[in-house]
Scaffold this motif. Structure first.
Motif, PDB file in Angstrom:
ATOM      1  N   MET A  47     -34.025 -17.142   8.002  1.00 11.82           N
ATOM      2  CA  MET A  47     -33.467 -17.343   6.492  1.00 11.82           C
ATOM      3  C   MET A  47     -33.033 -18.790   6.313  1.00 11.82           C
ATOM      4  SD  MET A  47     -32.106 -13.723   5.073  1.00 11.82           S
ATOM      5  CE  MET A  47     -32.367 -14.346   3.340  1.00 11.82           C
ATOM      6  N   PRO A  48     -33.423 -19.368   5.191  1.00 11.53           N
ATOM      7  CA  PRO A  48     -32.470 -20.935   5.114  1.00 11.53           C
ATOM      8  C   PRO A  48     -31.089 -20.622   4.664  1.00 11.53           C
ATOM      9  CG  PRO A  48     -34.039 -20.181   3.235  1.00 11.53           C
ATOM     10  CD  PRO A  48     -34.272 -19.122   4.382  1.00 11.53           C
ATOM     11  N   ILE A  49     -30.238 -21.471   5.085  1.00  9.28           N
ATOM     12  CA  ILE A  49     -28.859 -21.443   4.606  1.00  9.28           C
ATOM     13  C   ILE A  49     -28.622 -22.449   3.466  1.00  9.28           C
ATOM     14  CG2 ILE A  49     -26.654 -21.961   5.464  1.00  9.28           C
ATOM     15  CD1 ILE A  49     -27.411 -21.359   8.179  1.00  9.28           C
ATOM     16  N   ASP A  50     -28.537 -21.667   2.350  1.00  4.72           N
ATOM     17  CA  ASP A  50     -28.394 -22.483   1.043  1.00  4.72           C
ATOM     18  C   ASP A  50     -26.941 -23.022   0.977  1.00  4.72           C
ATOM     19  OD1 ASP A  50     -30.973 -21.800   0.273  1.00  4.72           O
ATOM     20  OD2 ASP A  50     -29.979 -20.129  -0.863  1.00  4.72           O
ATOM     21  N   PHE A  51     -26.823 -24.368   0.680  1.00  2.00           N
ATOM     22  CA  PHE A  51     -25.462 -25.118   0.484  1.00  2.00           C
ATOM     23  C   PHE A  51     -25.547 -25.686  -0.759  1.00  2.00           C
ATOM     24  CE2 PHE A  51     -22.960 -29.054   1.296  1.00  2.00           C
ATOM     25  CZ  PHE A  51     -21.808 -28.441   1.837  1.00  2.00           C
ATOM     26  N   TYR A  52     -24.459 -25.360  -1.626  1.00  6.61           N
ATOM     27  CA  TYR A  52     -24.280 -25.880  -3.059  1.00  6.61           C
ATOM     28  C   TYR A  52     -23.195 -27.007  -2.785  1.00  6.61           C
ATOM     29  CZ  TYR A  52     -26.794 -21.900  -4.676  1.00  6.61           C
ATOM     30  OH  TYR A  52     -27.880 -20.793  -4.815  1.00  6.61           O
ATOM     31  N   TYR A  53     -23.576 -28.036  -3.459  1.00  6.65           N
ATOM     32  CA  TYR A  53     -22.693 -29.455  -2.707  1.00  6.65           C
ATOM     33  C   TYR A  53     -22.771 -30.352  -3.919  1.00  6.65           C
ATOM     34  CZ  TYR A  53     -26.602 -32.351  -1.851  1.00  6.65           C
ATOM     35  OH  TYR A  53     -28.223 -33.101  -2.339  1.00  6.65           O
ATOM     36  N   LEU A  54     -21.999 -31.499  -3.826  1.00  6.65           N
ATOM     37  CA  LEU A  54     -22.223 -32.735  -4.688  1.00  6.65           C
ATOM     38  C   LEU A  54     -21.592 -33.798  -3.660  1.00  6.65           C
ATOM     39  CD1 LEU A  54     -23.059 -33.734  -7.429  1.00  6.65           C
ATOM     40  CD2 LEU A  54     -20.335 -33.843  -7.856  1.00  6.65           C
ATOM     41  N   LEU A  55     -22.485 -34.842  -3.218  1.00 13.29           N
ATOM     42  CA  LEU A  55     -22.346 -35.615  -2.357  1.00 13.29           C
ATOM     43  C   LEU A  55     -21.018 -36.510  -2.357  1.00 13.29           C
ATOM     44  CD1 LEU A  55     -23.633 -36.790   0.296  1.00 13.29           C
ATOM     45  CD2 LEU A  55     -24.563 -38.592  -0.851  1.00 13.29           C
ATOM     46  N   ILE A  56     -20.755 -36.627  -3.335  1.00 10.46           N
ATOM     47  CA  ILE A  56     -19.408 -37.732  -3.687  1.00 10.46           C
ATOM     48  C   ILE A  56     -18.278 -36.728  -3.181  1.00 10.46           C
ATOM     49  CG2 ILE A  56     -20.478 -39.002  -5.370  1.00 10.46           C
ATOM     50  CD1 ILE A  56     -18.624 -37.571  -7.518  1.00 10.46           C
ATOM     51  N   SER A  57     -18.287 -35.311  -3.120  1.00 10.11           N
ATOM     52  CA  SER A  57     -17.140 -34.356  -2.724  1.00 10.11           C
ATOM     53  C   SER A  57     -16.813 -34.583  -1.271  1.00 10.11           C
ATOM     54  CB  SER A  57     -17.479 -33.101  -3.226  1.00 10.11           C
ATOM     55  OG  SER A  57     -16.839 -32.346  -2.574  1.00 10.11           O
TER      56      SER A  57
ATOM     57  N   ASN B 219     -20.207 -16.930  -6.246  1.00  7.95           N
ATOM     58  CA  ASN B 219     -18.892 -17.348  -5.957  1.00  7.95           C
ATOM     59  C   ASN B 219     -17.966 -17.224  -7.256  1.00  7.95           C
ATOM     60  OD1 ASN B 219     -16.732 -19.046  -5.738  1.00  7.95           O
ATOM     61  ND2 ASN B 219     -17.465 -20.739  -4.914  1.00  7.95           N
ATOM     62  N   PRO B 220     -17.202 -16.353  -7.529  1.00  2.07           N
ATOM     63  CA  PRO B 220     -16.655 -16.249  -8.756  1.00  2.07           C
ATOM     64  C   PRO B 220     -15.597 -17.241  -8.958  1.00  2.07           C
ATOM     65  CG  PRO B 220     -16.187 -14.324  -7.197  1.00  2.07           C
ATOM     66  CD  PRO B 220     -17.198 -15.147  -6.454  1.00  2.07           C
ATOM     67  N   GLN B 221     -15.173 -17.879  -7.960  1.00  2.00           N
ATOM     68  CA  GLN B 221     -14.372 -19.158  -8.081  1.00  2.00           C
ATOM     69  C   GLN B 221     -14.979 -20.371  -8.691  1.00  2.00           C
ATOM     70  OE1 GLN B 221     -11.595 -18.593  -4.462  1.00  2.00           O
ATOM     71  NE2 GLN B 221     -11.044 -20.303  -5.616  1.00  2.00           N
ATOM     72  N   HIS B 222     -16.307 -20.418  -8.686  1.00  2.00           N
ATOM     73  CA  HIS B 222     -17.364 -21.304  -9.169  1.00  2.00           C
ATOM     74  C   HIS B 222     -16.880 -22.603  -8.477  1.00  2.00           C
ATOM     75  CE1 HIS B 222     -14.441 -21.998 -12.388  1.00  2.00           C
ATOM     76  NE2 HIS B 222     -14.687 -20.657 -12.908  1.00  2.00           N
ATOM     77  N   CYS B 223     -16.914 -22.882  -7.308  1.00  2.00           N
ATOM     78  CA  CYS B 223     -16.382 -24.200  -6.977  1.00  2.00           C
ATOM     79  C   CYS B 223     -17.411 -24.546  -5.515  1.00  2.00           C
ATOM     80  CB  CYS B 223     -15.004 -23.920  -6.234  1.00  2.00           C
ATOM     81  SG  CYS B 223     -14.855 -22.752  -4.874  1.00  2.00           S
ATOM     82  N   ILE B 224     -17.444 -25.769  -5.313  1.00  3.36           N
ATOM     83  CA  ILE B 224     -18.219 -26.327  -4.333  1.00  3.36           C
ATOM     84  C   ILE B 224     -17.185 -26.888  -3.319  1.00  3.36           C
ATOM     85  CG2 ILE B 224     -20.179 -26.671  -5.517  1.00  3.36           C
ATOM     86  CD1 ILE B 224     -19.324 -29.507  -5.921  1.00  3.36           C
ATOM     87  N   PRO B 225     -17.528 -26.857  -1.867  1.00  2.24           N
ATOM     88  CA  PRO B 225     -19.018 -26.402  -1.570  1.00  2.24           C
ATOM     89  C   PRO B 225     -18.991 -25.094  -1.428  1.00  2.24           C
ATOM     90  CG  PRO B 225     -17.542 -27.003   0.369  1.00  2.24           C
ATOM     91  CD  PRO B 225     -16.918 -27.429  -0.988  1.00  2.24           C
ATOM     92  N   THR B 226     -20.066 -24.423  -1.527  1.00  2.00           N
ATOM     93  CA  THR B 226     -20.400 -22.973  -1.371  1.00  2.00           C
ATOM     94  C   THR B 226     -21.770 -22.759  -0.509  1.00  2.00           C
ATOM     95  OG1 THR B 226     -19.592 -22.221  -3.238  1.00  2.00           O
ATOM     96  CG2 THR B 226     -21.241 -20.968  -2.449  1.00  2.00           C
TER      97      THR B 226
END
Length: 216
Positions: A1-11, A49-56
């Motif tokens: 299965m793919p590993i999903d990564f929620y991100y923003l590059l500048i972070s 993610n209840p904290q709604h933060c990245i990375p997740t």
């Protein structure tokens, strides 16, 4: 299965995880999340993610956020050996010490210096906060003395965490000239850390965002 990564590059924390994934050969299913547009508040993400933060990171039925334990997880599960995150208790403690130093001191003091101007309407940077940041950089410079990398002579996840932070600090025009060990370490990272170029692009993009926010 793919590993999903929620991100923003500048972070920087997101980039630290990306460096670890690159080091262990894990291909991430990249899902950019623009926190400045409030995309982290979408119900489907809050359900993850209840904290709604990245990375997740989502690996099957396992969901983890906070960058440093995410790096530890990737290195432990997918590393070909324990070089990135040592099994030896003393060596592992050194890696974790530097990760906590980055989180609680270096990155924290950097945020105290830049975020008030970037996001809170202050007009000028506080010189006392810059002095505290320089103090933290001086400590890191001392930690690096005699080492090729953050902990000894091989790359660990502490290098990934610190590289993401220090490269960002450099793009904020913070003077690193007094920290010869940091500058030498950055050159070694440039030559030997897999994924360095992507991290550097993210740091440079952060620098452009920083300058636009601060009218520099």
């Amino acid at each position: 299965m793919p590993i999903d990564f929620y991100y923003l590059l500048i972070s920087p924390p997101c980039r630290a995880v990306m460096l670890t994934a690159e080091a262990v050969g894990v291909k991430l299913n990249m899902k950019e999340l623009d926190i400045f547009k409030g995309e982290q508040m979408k119900p489907e993400f809050v359900a993850l993610n209840p904290q709604h933060c990245i990375p997740t990171l989502v690996d099957g039925d396992f969901v983890i956020w906070e960058s440093r334990p995410t790096c530890s997880y990737l290195a432990s599960k997918y590393g070909k050996d324990d070089s990135l995150f040592p099994n030896d208790p003393r060596a592992r403690a050194e890696v974790e010490r530097l990760n906590y130093f980055d989180m609680g001191t270096l990155f924290h003091r950097f945020g105290e210096y830049v975020f008030p101007v970037m996001f809170r309407g202050e007009k000028e940077f506080n010189p006392d906060k810059l002095e505290r940041l320089q103090e933290a950089l001086g400590w890191l410079d001392g930690f690096l003395s005699g080492n090729k990398f953050a902990v000894g002579d091989n790359i660990t996840i502490a290098d990934h965490t610190l590289l993401a932070t220090v490269s960002t600090i450099k793009e904020a025009n913070v003077d690193l000239s007094k920290h010869a060990n940091i500058l030498a370490w950055l050159e070694k990272c440039k030559a030997e850390v897999p994924g360095y170029e992507t991290n550097q692009k993210g740091a440079e993009d952060w620098g452009k965002f920083f300058k636009s926010r601060c009218n520099l």
